[in-house]
Enzyme design. Structure first.
Site, short mmCIF file in Angstrom:
data_model
loop_
_atom_site.label_atom_id
_atom_site.label_comp_id
_atom_site.label_asym_id
_atom_site.label_seq_id
_atom_site.Cartn_x
_atom_site.Cartn_y
_atom_site.Cartn_z
N GLU A 1 11.97 10.74 5.19
CA GLU A 1 13.06 11.02 4.48
C GLU A 1 12.92 12.35 3.48
O GLU A 1 13.81 13.12 3.35
CB GLU A 1 13.90 9.85 3.94
CG GLU A 1 14.19 8.89 4.50
CD GLU A 1 14.76 7.75 3.84
OE1 GLU A 1 15.40 8.08 2.79
OE2 GLU A 1 14.70 6.58 4.34
N ARG B 1 -0.69 -1.94 3.60
CA ARG B 1 -0.47 -3.46 3.66
C ARG B 1 -0.93 -3.78 4.97
O ARG B 1 -1.19 -5.09 5.23
CB ARG B 1 0.83 -3.72 3.08
CG ARG B 1 0.99 -3.70 1.69
CD ARG B 1 2.46 -3.88 1.16
NE ARG B 1 3.40 -2.96 1.87
CZ ARG B 1 3.59 -1.61 1.37
NH1 ARG B 1 2.76 -1.20 0.24
NH2 ARG B 1 4.54 -0.84 1.95
#
Length: 173
Positions: A99, A62
Site C-alpha cells: 500500500e 512470524r
C-alpha cells in the site's frame, strides 16, 4: 469450529493503530507463548498436510515461528522466505507492491527445485506478500501444494490474490 480454532482465537490480541493509524494488528504472540495451545494448533495444521509435502516455507518474520515449528513436527525441511539482502550466496527474488511502496523477498537459488512446498505465515490479510512468495517459489521450481495461515482477516479478501492454490486457515476473523 474446531478446538484448535477456538484455542487460537482465545489467544489473539488486537493491537490498535499498529503499525500505523487505522490498522488493527492481530498479534499471535500470546499463542506462541503458550506451548500447549501452540502445539494443539500445529498438530491440526500438520494433520492436514501429512505426507503431501517435502518442505515448509515460512514468510519473514512470524512465518518463521510457525513454519520452523511445523516443519520440525512434520519431519520435513524448512525454507525461510526472507527480506532482500538477508541471505548469503546466490538468491532469486520477487518484488511486489505494498500500500505504501514496494518490497522484495528472496530465497536461495537452489532451495526448492522439484520440492512439494507448503507456504505458511501467521495471518492472511491482503495477500500480497503470500502471492509474491508463491510466485517466487514456483519460479524456483517448487510445486506449491498449499498455503496455510493460522488466522485470516476475512474482510480484507486476501484469498483473491491466491486463486488457483489451496488456501487453508485455522480460524477466520
Amino acid at each position: 469450529m474446531s478446538n484448535a480454532s477456538q484455542v487460537l482465537l482465545e489467544r489473539v490480541r488486537d493491537i490498535p493503530d499498529f503499525p500505523r493509524p487505522g490498522v488493527l494488528f492481530k498479534d499471535l504472540n500470546p499463542l506462541f507463548a503458550d506451548p500447549d495451545a501452540f502445539a494443539l494448533v500445529l498438530g491440526e495444521v500438520a494433520s492436514g498436510w501429512e505426507g503431501t509435502i517435502d518442505l515448509v516455507a515460512g514468510i519473514e518474520a512470524r512465518g518463521f515461528v510457525v513454519g520452523a515449528a511445523l516443519a520440525q513436527r512434520m519431519g520435513v525441511g524448512f525454507l525461510p522466505v526472507r527480506k532482500a539482502g538477508k541471505l548469503p550466496g546466490e538468491t532469486i527474488d520477487q518484488t511486489y507492491d505494498l500500500e505504501y511502496g514496494t518490497a522484495t523477498i528472496e530465497i536461495p537459488a537452489d532451495a526448492c527445485e522439484g520440492k512439494r512446498v507448503l507456504l505458511v505465515d501467521d495471518v492472511l490479510a491482503t495477500g500480497g506478500t503470500a502471492a509474491a512468495a508463491v510466485s517466487l517459489l514456483e519460479r524456483a521450481g517448487a510445486a506449491v501444494v498449499g498455503i496455510e495461515f493460522l488466522l485470516e482477516v476475512g474482510f480484507l479478501e486476501g484469498r483473491r490474490l491466491l486463486e488457483g492454490h489451496e488456501v487453508a486457515v485455522v480460524a477466520t476473523v
